[in-house]
Design a protein around this motif. Sequence first.
Motif, PDB file in Angstrom:
ATOM      1  N   UNK A  36     -11.039  12.076  19.914  1.00 46.41           N
ATOM      2  CA  UNK A  36     -10.547  12.714  18.697  1.00 46.41           C
ATOM      3  C   UNK A  36     -10.097  14.137  18.956  1.00 46.41           C
ATOM      4  N   UNK A  37     -10.220  14.986  17.955  1.00 42.35           N
ATOM      5  CA  UNK A  37      -9.672  16.336  18.091  1.00 42.35           C
ATOM      6  C   UNK A  37     -10.735  17.422  18.010  1.00 42.35           C
ATOM      7  N   UNK A  38     -11.985  17.044  18.169  1.00 37.46           N
ATOM      8  CA  UNK A  38     -13.017  18.090  18.162  1.00 37.46           C
ATOM      9  C   UNK A  38     -14.138  17.767  19.147  1.00 37.46           C
ATOM     10  N   UNK A  39     -15.006  18.718  19.310  1.00 42.75           N
ATOM     11  CA  UNK A  39     -16.115  18.628  20.265  1.00 42.75           C
ATOM     12  C   UNK A  39     -17.093  17.507  19.881  1.00 42.75           C
ATOM     13  N   UNK A  40     -17.433  16.656  20.859  1.00 42.94           N
ATOM     14  CA  UNK A  40     -18.418  15.594  20.622  1.00 42.94           C
ATOM     15  C   UNK A  40     -19.473  15.587  21.743  1.00 42.94           C
ATOM     16  N   UNK A  41     -20.409  14.678  21.578  1.00 41.22           N
ATOM     17  CA  UNK A  41     -21.405  14.401  22.614  1.00 41.22           C
ATOM     18  C   UNK A  41     -20.783  14.258  24.002  1.00 41.22           C
ATOM     19  N   UNK A  42     -19.615  13.624  24.099  1.00 38.63           N
ATOM     20  CA  UNK A  42     -18.975  13.411  25.402  1.00 38.63           C
ATOM     21  C   UNK A  42     -18.689  14.740  26.097  1.00 38.63           C
ATOM     22  N   UNK A  43     -18.122  15.684  25.349  1.00 36.48           N
ATOM     23  CA  UNK A  43     -17.769  16.981  25.937  1.00 36.48           C
ATOM     24  C   UNK A  43     -19.024  17.738  26.378  1.00 36.48           C
ATOM     25  N   UNK A  44     -20.077  17.635  25.585  1.00 42.47           N
ATOM     26  CA  UNK A  44     -21.312  18.355  25.906  1.00 42.47           C
ATOM     27  C   UNK A  44     -22.013  17.730  27.117  1.00 42.47           C
ATOM     28  N   UNK A  45     -21.967  16.399  27.227  1.00 40.21           N
ATOM     29  CA  UNK A  45     -22.563  15.728  28.390  1.00 40.21           C
ATOM     30  C   UNK A  45     -21.794  16.101  29.652  1.00 40.21           C
ATOM     31  N   UNK A  46     -20.467  16.152  29.556  1.00 40.65           N
ATOM     32  CA  UNK A  46     -19.653  16.540  30.717  1.00 40.65           C
ATOM     33  C   UNK A  46     -19.908  18.008  31.065  1.00 40.65           C
ATOM     34  N   UNK A  47     -19.989  18.849  30.049  1.00 36.98           N
ATOM     35  CA  UNK A  47     -20.311  20.263  30.300  1.00 36.98           C
ATOM     36  C   UNK A  47     -21.608  20.361  31.098  1.00 36.98           C
ATOM     37  N   UNK A  48     -22.618  19.608  30.681  1.00 34.45           N
ATOM     38  CA  UNK A  48     -23.926  19.709  31.345  1.00 34.45           C
ATOM     39  C   UNK A  48     -23.879  19.300  32.818  1.00 34.45           C
ATOM     40  N   UNK A  49     -23.221  18.182  33.125  1.00 38.11           N
ATOM     41  CA  UNK A  49     -23.177  17.771  34.535  1.00 38.11           C
ATOM     42  C   UNK A  49     -22.325  18.754  35.346  1.00 38.11           C
ATOM     43  N   UNK A  50     -21.226  19.237  34.777  1.00 38.06           N
ATOM     44  CA  UNK A  50     -20.401  20.210  35.511  1.00 38.06           C
ATOM     45  C   UNK A  50     -21.175  21.501  35.745  1.00 38.06           C
ATOM     46  N   UNK A  51     -21.949  21.890  34.759  1.00 35.31           N
ATOM     47  CA  UNK A  51     -22.749  23.110  34.840  1.00 35.31           C
ATOM     48  C   UNK A  51     -23.789  22.985  35.961  1.00 35.31           C
ATOM     49  N   UNK A  52     -24.451  21.829  36.027  1.00 32.42           N
ATOM     50  CA  UNK A  52     -25.449  21.599  37.083  1.00 32.42           C
ATOM     51  C   UNK A  52     -24.774  21.532  38.454  1.00 32.42           C
ATOM     52  N   UNK A  53     -23.649  20.817  38.532  1.00 31.10           N
ATOM     53  CA  UNK A  53     -22.936  20.722  39.818  1.00 31.10           C
ATOM     54  C   UNK A  53     -22.414  22.091  40.244  1.00 31.10           C
ATOM     55  N   UNK A  54     -21.942  22.862  39.300  1.00 31.61           N
ATOM     56  CA  UNK A  54     -21.425  24.199  39.611  1.00 31.61           C
ATOM     57  C   UNK A  54     -22.495  25.069  40.277  1.00 31.61           C
ATOM     58  N   UNK A  55     -23.736  24.878  39.876  1.00 33.05           N
ATOM     59  CA  UNK A  55     -24.827  25.680  40.436  1.00 33.05           C
ATOM     60  C   UNK A  55     -25.346  25.130  41.767  1.00 33.05           C
ATOM     61  N   UNK A  56     -25.024  23.872  42.076  1.00 33.97           N
ATOM     62  CA  UNK A  56     -25.647  23.238  43.244  1.00 33.97           C
ATOM     63  C   UNK A  56     -24.666  22.682  44.270  1.00 33.97           C
ATOM     64  N   UNK A  57     -23.442  22.413  43.841  1.00 30.93           N
ATOM     65  CA  UNK A  57     -22.433  21.871  44.739  1.00 30.93           C
ATOM     66  C   UNK A  57     -21.055  22.203  44.151  1.00 30.93           C
ATOM     67  N   UNK A  58     -20.769  23.522  44.047  1.00 29.93           N
ATOM     68  CA  UNK A  58     -19.559  23.922  43.301  1.00 29.93           C
ATOM     69  C   UNK A  58     -18.272  23.319  43.861  1.00 29.93           C
ATOM     70  N   UNK A  59     -18.246  23.035  45.183  1.00 33.71           N
ATOM     71  CA  UNK A  59     -17.025  22.530  45.799  1.00 33.71           C
ATOM     72  C   UNK A  59     -16.628  21.153  45.288  1.00 33.71           C
ATOM     73  N   UNK A  60     -17.567  20.413  44.669  1.00 35.11           N
ATOM     74  CA  UNK A  60     -17.228  19.057  44.230  1.00 35.11           C
ATOM     75  C   UNK A  60     -16.415  19.054  42.933  1.00 35.11           C
ATOM     76  N   UNK A  61     -16.417  20.158  42.200  1.00 31.83           N
ATOM     77  CA  UNK A  61     -15.720  20.142  40.901  1.00 31.83           C
ATOM     78  C   UNK A  61     -14.397  20.915  40.880  1.00 31.83           C
ATOM     79  N   UNK A  62     -14.037  21.507  42.007  1.00 29.18           N
ATOM     80  CA  UNK A  62     -12.863  22.394  41.995  1.00 29.18           C
ATOM     81  C   UNK A  62     -11.528  21.673  41.787  1.00 29.18           C
ATOM     82  N   UNK A  63     -11.481  20.382  42.102  1.00 26.40           N
ATOM     83  CA  UNK A  63     -10.188  19.667  42.065  1.00 26.40           C
ATOM     84  C   UNK A  63      -9.829  19.115  40.691  1.00 26.40           C
ATOM     85  N   UNK A  64     -10.567  19.517  39.664  1.00 29.01           N
ATOM     86  CA  UNK A  64     -10.365  18.897  38.349  1.00 29.01           C
ATOM     87  C   UNK A  64     -10.066  19.943  37.275  1.00 29.01           C
TER      88      UNK A  64
END
Lengths: 208, 208
Positions: A152-180
């Motif tokens: 849809x056109x607003x923030x949902x559970x999906x965006x927050x779940x993705x934020x959380x995994x990206x946030x954790x990866x950013x702190x522990x394996x930042x190189x895995x998320x740079x290509x997106x």
Amino acid sequence: MPSYKLTYFDCRFYGETTRLIFVASGTEFEDILLHMDHKDFYVLKSTGKLPLGQVPILEVDGRLMCQSRAIQRYVAREVGKYGSSNGEAATIDEVTETCDELLENAAPWLYREQDPEKKAAIRKEYLEEKGPHRLSYLEKKLQSNPSGYFAGSSLTLADLAVFNILDILNDNMPEVITAYPSLLALKAKVAADEKIAKYLTTRPKTEM
Amino acid sequence: MPSYKLTYFDCRFYGETTRLIFVASGTEFEDILLHMDHKDFYVLKSTGKLPLGQVPILEVDGRLMCQSRAIQRYVAREVGKYGSSNGEAATIDEVTETCDELLENAAPWLYREQDPEKKAAIRKEYLEEKGPHRLSYLEKKLQSNPSGYFAGSSLTLADLAVFNILDILNDNMPEVITAYPSLLALKAKVAADEKIAKYLTTRPKTEM
């Protein structure tokens, strides 16, 4: 207004998405943080109160719920962050289940495996295969929706779940998320949300 | 009436609960069975059509969905098998996620692990710990609802997901389910449903 009481370890992993849903929707909740040394967890477990002997649990006006994904969906439906149609809910489910797999696959190299050699091999596989496989799916999925959100056109559970995994990866394996780039733009957009931004400055800093 | 096309292997595991939802609700669907030798799966995969390179997938009027749990919830919502309140949906989620764990933990001794010694050890752990831990939770949960179904007073996704895992365990490790009279009563009740009973006599006999 129901009274919400969430109990989970003092870390992000399986509990943070629910916290973010509460925060993003401006819903008050009691955030009970168990110390990572597990001492207070074992005390809680010994009471026999935990339905599956695990956290997170959520109490809503005295009713006790378990299973992290059941909890996050319950709260998302309750506060209107689960899409506005069955199709949007299905997209949210596809995305969050992919996030669950990214979390599950990160657990061995983040904390479960103790042998340094095995840990390194699992980490390498995540960086080169398991991570990119799912992150590229998420990138494509996000790009298919013009709003910049997953459903849809607003923030949902999906965006927050993705934020959380990206946030954790950013702190522990930042190189895995740079290509997106689209996922990174979403991460920045969620972090810039007024309520989320305030929460991020006050929450405890944790490794995972 | 939307056109539903489900593609999965010729086995129960991650696809059968969705088939059971279609059947129990009297909803027509195309049931595309890929042979367990994986030949037709690899042909399908090579087309690049599978969003995560996996099955099951569900096509609904041309829209493609992936992730087995997203699919089963989508269909359950569509045909009214997801409870009649947020609380009932949460119960259904708690139950199905516990079934998912029972399935996931069964995979290594059912088919993933090839070493006979390791396989035996994993099987023993399932029989003595992992299985009973979750099955006793499910038994208690079922007993807490007077209707004999997990949520509300009629058959939902939760009952069908539990039926599926009990059905698989019954064929592969029957001794693990004998101590749960309420679960066994539910299994019998689902099997006796007129539409399900007819389906069970016609579906292919599979190991898992």
